[in-house]
Scaffold this motif. Structure first.
Motif, short mmCIF file in Angstrom:
data_model
loop_
_atom_site.label_atom_id
_atom_site.label_comp_id
_atom_site.label_asym_id
_atom_site.label_seq_id
_atom_site.Cartn_x
_atom_site.Cartn_y
_atom_site.Cartn_z
N ASP B 68 -4.24 -74.49 45.85
CA ASP B 68 -4.00 -74.21 44.42
C ASP B 68 -2.54 -73.89 44.11
O ASP B 68 -2.24 -73.06 43.26
N ASN B 69 -1.64 -74.52 44.81
CA ASN B 69 -0.22 -74.25 44.61
C ASN B 69 0.25 -74.91 43.32
O ASN B 69 -0.28 -75.94 42.90
N ASP B 70 1.27 -74.32 42.67
CA ASP B 70 1.76 -74.97 41.45
C ASP B 70 3.28 -75.15 41.48
O ASP B 70 3.94 -75.14 40.46
N LEU B 71 3.82 -75.34 42.68
CA LEU B 71 5.26 -75.57 42.81
C LEU B 71 5.64 -76.88 42.13
O LEU B 71 6.60 -76.94 41.34
N LEU B 72 4.92 -77.96 42.43
CA LEU B 72 5.16 -79.26 41.78
C LEU B 72 4.01 -79.52 40.82
O LEU B 72 2.86 -79.22 41.13
N SER B 73 4.33 -80.10 39.68
CA SER B 73 3.25 -80.50 38.77
C SER B 73 2.58 -81.75 39.35
O SER B 73 3.15 -82.42 40.21
N ALA B 74 1.39 -82.03 38.87
CA ALA B 74 0.68 -83.22 39.36
C ALA B 74 1.54 -84.46 39.13
O ALA B 74 1.66 -85.34 39.98
N ASP B 75 2.18 -84.51 37.96
CA ASP B 75 2.97 -85.70 37.63
C ASP B 75 4.18 -85.84 38.54
O ASP B 75 4.48 -86.93 39.04
N LEU B 76 4.87 -84.73 38.79
CA LEU B 76 6.04 -84.81 39.68
C LEU B 76 5.60 -85.15 41.10
O LEU B 76 6.27 -85.91 41.81
N TYR B 77 4.44 -84.60 41.50
CA TYR B 77 3.92 -84.90 42.83
C TYR B 77 3.65 -86.40 42.95
O TYR B 77 3.98 -87.04 43.96
N ASN B 78 3.07 -86.98 41.88
CA ASN B 78 2.82 -88.44 41.90
C ASN B 78 4.11 -89.21 42.07
O ASN B 78 4.17 -90.19 42.82
N GLY B 452 -7.97 -84.98 57.36
CA GLY B 452 -8.57 -86.16 56.75
C GLY B 452 -10.05 -86.26 57.05
O GLY B 452 -10.86 -86.50 56.14
N LEU B 453 -10.42 -86.05 58.31
CA LEU B 453 -11.84 -86.17 58.66
C LEU B 453 -12.67 -85.10 57.98
O LEU B 453 -13.85 -85.28 57.71
N ARG B 454 -12.02 -83.96 57.66
CA ARG B 454 -12.75 -82.92 56.93
C ARG B 454 -12.82 -83.21 55.45
O ARG B 454 -13.33 -82.40 54.68
N GLY B 455 -12.22 -84.34 55.04
CA GLY B 455 -12.46 -84.78 53.67
C GLY B 455 -11.31 -84.65 52.70
O GLY B 455 -11.49 -84.83 51.50
N MET B 456 -10.10 -84.36 53.19
CA MET B 456 -9.01 -84.24 52.21
C MET B 456 -8.48 -85.63 51.87
O MET B 456 -8.02 -86.36 52.73
N PRO B 457 -8.55 -86.03 50.60
CA PRO B 457 -8.03 -87.34 50.21
C PRO B 457 -6.50 -87.34 50.15
O PRO B 457 -5.89 -86.28 50.01
N ARG B 458 -5.90 -88.55 50.29
CA ARG B 458 -4.45 -88.63 50.11
C ARG B 458 -4.15 -88.50 48.63
O ARG B 458 -4.99 -88.69 47.79
N ARG B 459 -2.88 -88.21 48.34
CA ARG B 459 -2.36 -88.31 46.99
C ARG B 459 -2.98 -87.34 46.00
O ARG B 459 -3.07 -87.64 44.82
N VAL B 460 -3.48 -86.18 46.50
CA VAL B 460 -3.89 -85.15 45.55
C VAL B 460 -2.81 -84.08 45.61
O VAL B 460 -2.31 -83.76 46.69
N PHE B 461 -2.45 -83.54 44.46
CA PHE B 461 -1.31 -82.63 44.47
C PHE B 461 -1.69 -81.22 44.91
O PHE B 461 -0.84 -80.43 45.25
N THR B 462 -2.99 -80.95 44.88
CA THR B 462 -3.43 -79.66 45.43
C THR B 462 -4.92 -79.72 45.78
O THR B 462 -5.55 -80.74 45.57
N TYR B 463 -5.42 -78.62 46.35
CA TYR B 463 -6.83 -78.59 46.79
C TYR B 463 -7.31 -77.16 46.63
O TYR B 463 -6.51 -76.22 46.71
N PRO B 464 -8.61 -76.98 46.42
CA PRO B 464 -9.11 -75.61 46.22
C PRO B 464 -9.20 -74.86 47.53
O PRO B 464 -9.41 -75.47 48.59
N ALA B 465 -9.06 -73.55 47.45
CA ALA B 465 -9.15 -72.72 48.66
C ALA B 465 -10.51 -72.87 49.32
O ALA B 465 -10.64 -72.85 50.54
N ALA B 466 -11.53 -73.10 48.51
CA ALA B 466 -12.89 -73.18 49.04
C ALA B 466 -13.07 -74.37 49.97
O ALA B 466 -13.99 -74.41 50.77
N ALA B 467 -12.19 -75.36 49.90
CA ALA B 467 -12.33 -76.54 50.74
C ALA B 467 -12.04 -76.22 52.21
O ALA B 467 -12.35 -77.02 53.09
#
Lengths: 126, 836
Positions: B68-78, B452-467
């Protein structure tokens, strides 16, 4: 120096002949399968005649590779005695081209068989 | 009068040679075209782009360090991941191959320079201009954000900014530079070897370069064709990839990966080539299995063209298609492995000396083998269904690219630095950099397999802690910074002041290959005299080799006429054929790049009229370049090149290097055209009814007429050459001008087809692809007509004579390809609808 005057271009093209046969086999098999499934059999239809076509391509490709391999073998003449190996003799150049062509023929044949196995096991367009 | 002593003669020769090859100084330095200057600029700037993209990677890793980091916005991350991937591929990995080859290949072949020095310089300036434009965009929040493979419809319908246009046009421009370099390297390897260097004595680096450059010729055109389609869809609404208009987004994936997969091997092979040069040096013995290594270079080159669909396993293609490409993807592991075993065998059979380059090579081997193994895993379609678009894939390709390219290139930096900088890089800093990079890399990327095998997709700018992915990601980020520290050490080692250090000894590693002939400090002439070769390791095997070179006892030890010259030899046996005059420094190359770049850059901003003006300016610059710099009639027919050999100074037709350049360029051009034709038939396979029912056109009449006229233009060109050779001046002009006239009429007739039948390219993919084939062909015909006029003017001005007809020979060759293109276009657009 009769070896010097042998038309050299033919030699280099022979080097690419075997992989070209593999490429032609792959593309023909792929296009046949894709067009068959898209235009004739439809999704879920049987591969039927496309498999037979791939079998024919495979036989032709292997025959072509055998021909290239045979020509490469003929070019690979026995090593002359003496310390002149890996040296500047036309015979060394011929042996190199022959051996490399032969190796490429082997690799291409293997890759053709790999591709043919697919048609052996897969029977439908799914 | 006493005869001058041999030393005196030698010194005078050396002085004349130095004068001819002098690098310009002051601001004119930037007009240099010699490989020793251009190669260094090219390598340095591509390494700079590597650092730039590396910083973007660190930004991404920092963003992903915690959930849940917000250093880069989703758009800048893209934008960051798109620019990171694109820059690493197009501005680092491929250019650095070309850069290193431009720098080193002439040295390895004992040539004074590559056959088209101005072309290399032009390529460099295109690359530089395009690179700055693309990298700069991220500072203006205008960078592309569709991922490095730019899939439509995301990039065609949902990204209205200029980012995607910048990617499509900017990289097309840089691809032109890559093809220019490929032409240069292929002709260089085949035709500019030293006398006696038969095809079985060629340094392995040259083999790999030949294969990789040939791959560029066939891999880049699909992307250029695809980019053209996508840009035309974005700019003018021709629906190539829009299903609503009869298009299909999968066509882009085919064209992109037809480029994208071979590209991986285009990066890999030249880097392994560096290893193939270093291993024998450090093992103190000739490489084991030379033939096997050549097999693996050629075999990998070919097989890599049969893998593209493995990037498309999850697009729903029939199982048989997946199977065929899965088979090829597994087969490619064989030749890839063979060369590694050859290197290991060489190391095992030799007496290995410890050094930094060797350390990086071992690191490369370890990392690459891991990447290769996961590569075989993802080659299996069922496994790929699970891992696709996850971090597992990110881990896989970073292992292959770092192991297969980055580590060997760094090894190459440490090995070859003395040839460029005349000093050694630090062993101590090198070892430190290696361990930081090796440990950092593995800490960063090994956990990613699991992420990756645990399910993290590429190209997402963040992920929830619960993952539950936070720990693994944090480790990766720490690793990335350790890796970056290693890179920083290398940068410091490269740029630190070393004026107090002694010069490196000549041939510091005691290597056997020709590039190490260079004196310290190096001279701009490359080599004092071009040697006769009879071994793969002439410095080890040929007695008195260095002395004979230095004393000018071999070929071309002098520049009596004050001109730059090199030898052109035969393809297989390297028999000397003629002496080629090479062009000197000129500002025409940056100017040509600037005007060509103007078209692409202005096009990005939709300033189409200015863009076209820039294109016309580029055309004028090219004509000036050709007129003043190529196919000049020499002052005498032949010259003594030393060693008792007299060679011609001019060649035309298939014996000239210009003809080879045109032939190779046209192969690439024709490949792009074939991709457009592929597009036509691809649309046929996706539509039940093709051409779509109510559409009529382009008919048979106009295309048929065009075919007749263009065959006429082609025949006229061919006749003009024949008449020129027989010194029938008026007939030659008639042929050329008549050819231009017929070409103009033929081009017009071709365009008249879809125009008269009212095909609207924005209405459906069918008229769009017909129009594109027509425009492509007509543009080639138009360029052909300009060539007719050019040759006619050359003959009038006396630059082309019955004996000196290289220009016309090349134009005839161009027209062979053009008439083939025209006939195929007519057969497809007019003939196929009759059959379908």
């Amino acid at each position: 120096m009769t070896d010097e005057s042998r038309p050299p271009r033919e030699n280099l093209w022979l080097l690419t002949a075997a992989p070209f046969i593999w490429l032609a086999h792959l593309l023909l098999s792929y296009i046949t399968g894709a067009v068959w499934c898209a235009k004739i059999a439809g999704r879920g239809g049987s591969l039927g005649a496309a498999r037979a076509a791939i079998a024919v391509y495979t036989l032709l490709a292997l025959a072509g590779l055998a021909l290239v391999g045979w020509r490469a073998m003929r070019r690979r003449r026995p090593v002359e005695p003496g310390p002149a190996r890996e040296y500047d003799a036309p015979g060394d150049r011929d042996r190199f081209l022959g051996r490399t062509t032969l190796l490429l023929t082997g690799l291409s044949a293997l890759a053709v068989v790999y591709a043919a196995l697919v048609a052996l096991f897969i029977r439908s367009c799914r | 009068m006493s005869e001058p002593s041999p030393e005196q003669v030698g010194a005078e020769q050396a002085a004349r040679l130095l004068k001819a090859w002098e690098t310009p100084t002051g601001w004119r330095y930037w007009s240099a075209v010699n490989n020793s200057a251009v190669g260094v600029w090219y390598t340095a700037s591509s390494f700079f782009f590597f650092l730039f993209a590396g910083v973007l990677a660190l930004m991404m890793r920092t963003q992903l360090a915690v959930p849940d980091n917000d250093l880069l916005s989703a758009d800048l991350y893209n934008q960051a991941f798109t620019v990171h991937g694109s820059v690493m591929m197009f501005l680092f990995a491929i250019p650095i191959f070309e850069a290193i080859a431009v720098l080193l290949l002439p040295q390895m072949l004992g040539a004074r320079d590559l056959p088209f020095p101005r072309l290399s310089a032009f390529g460099f300036w295109c690359f530089m201009l395009g690179g700055i434009f693309l990298c700069g965009s991220i500072f203006f929040d205008a960078a592309p954000r569709g991922g490095w493979f730019m899939y439509p419809p995301l990039t065609s319908k949902y990204q209205p900014g200029i980012g995607a246009d910048m990617w499509l046009l900017g990289f097309s421009f840089i691809e032109v530079a890559a093809i220019a370099a490929a032409v240069e390297l292929i002709v260089g390897t085949l035709k500019c070897r030293p006398p006696g260097m038969r095809i079985n004595l060629v340094p392995l680096y040259a083999w790999y370069t030949l294969v990789a450059a040939a791959m560029v010729l066939f891999a880049f055109p699909p992307l250029i064709a695809g980019s053209m389609l996508l840009e035309v869809e974005r700019a003018f609404g021709w629906p190539f990839f829009d299903p609503a208009g009869g298009g299909d987004p999968l066509l882009w994936q085919h064209l992109f990966w037809l480029f994208g997969h071979p590209e991986v091997y285009i990066i890999f092979l030249p880097s392994v080539a560096l290893v193939a040069m270093m291993v024998p040096t450090f093992a103190r013995r000739p490489v084991v299995g030379y033939d096997w290594i050549v097999l693996s270079a050629i075999g990998t080159g070919f097989l890599s063209f049969g893998l593209w669909v493995h990037h498309m396993y999850t697009t729903g293609l029939p199982g048989v298609s997946l199977g065929l490409f899965s088979a090829a993807s597994t087969a490619v592991a064989i030749p890839t492995g063979v060369q590694l075993f050859c290197f290991l065998a060489t190391i095992l059979m030799g007496r290995v000396t410890r050094s930094t380059p060797m350390l990086f090579m071992f690191g490369s081997l370890a990392i690459f083998v891991l990447g290769g193994l996961t590569g075989v895993m993802v080659a299996m379609a069922p496994f790929d269904f699970q891992a696709h678009d996850s971090f597992f894939v990110v881990a896989h390709f970073h292992y292959t690219l770092f192991g297969g390219a980055v580590f060997p290139i760094i090894a190459g930096f440490y090995y070859y630095y003395p040839l460029v900088g005349n000093k050694m890089l630090s062993e101590r800093l090198g070892r430190l950099a290696f361990w930081l990079m090796f440990i950092g890399f593995n800490v960063a990327f090994l956990p990613m397999h699991l992420t990756g095998l645990r399910g993290m997709p590429r190209r997402v700018f963040t992920y929830p802690a619960a993952a539950g992915l936070g720990g693994l990601n944090l480790v990766s980020t720490i690793g990335a910074f350790i890796l970056a520290a290693g890179v920083a050490v290398i940068v410091w080692d490269l740029v630190r002041p070393r004026s107090r250090e002694p010069l490196a000894p000549r041939n510091p590693w005691d290597a056997g290959t020709l590039e190490w002939v260079q004196e310290m400090p190096g001279k701009p002439w490359g080599i004092r005299s071009i040697p006769q070769i009879d071994s793969r390791y002439p410095l080890w095997d040929q007695p008195d080799f260095l002395r004979n070179i230095d004393e000018g006892r071999f070929y071309l030890p002098d520049a009596e006429e004050g001109l730059r010259e090199t030898l052109v030899t035969s393809v297989v046996d390297a028999r000397p054929l003629f002496c080629q005059r090479l062009p000197g420094p000129s500002f025409v190359t940056p100017l040509a790049a600037l005007t060509t770049g103007g078209f692409f850059i202005l096009g990005t901003f939709k300033l189409w009229s200015l863009a076209l003006a820039s294109l016309v300016a580029a055309l004028l610059v090219f004509v000036f370049w050709l007129w003043t710099g190529t196919a000049r009639v020499p002052e005498k027919q032949e010259k003594d090149v030393g060693c008792g050999l007299t060679l011609p100074l001019y060649a035309s037709g298939s014996s000239s290097i210009g003809w080879w350049g045109v032939f190779i360029t046209m192969l690439a051009d024709f490949t792009a055209y074939v991709c457009l034709v592929f597009g036509y038939f691809f649309f046929w396979t996706v539509h039940a009814d093709f051409p779509p029912a109510p559409v009529q056109g382009p008919g048979v009449l106009w295309p048929g007429l065009a075919a007749l006229l263009l065959v006429g233009a082609w025949s006229a060109t061919w006749l003009a050459r024949r008449w020129n050779r027989r010194d029938r001046g008026r007939a030659c002009h008639l042929g050329l001008l008549g050819g231009a006239g017929l070409a103009a009429l033929g081009g017009a007739a071709l365009v008249a087809g879809p125009l008269a039948t009212g095909l609207d390219p924005t209405s459906h993919a069918y008229p769009a692809i017909v129009w594109l084939l027509v425009i492509w062909t007509a543009a080639h015909v138009g360029i052909g007509a300009i060539m007719h006029l050019y040759c006619s003017a050359r003959r009038l001005a006396g630059h082309m004579t019955p004996r000196h007809d290289a220009d016309l020979g090349n134009v005839v060759l161009y027209w062979h390809f053009t008439v083939l293109t025209a006939l195929l276009t007519v057969a497809v657009i007019a003939g196929f609808p009759l059959l379908a």
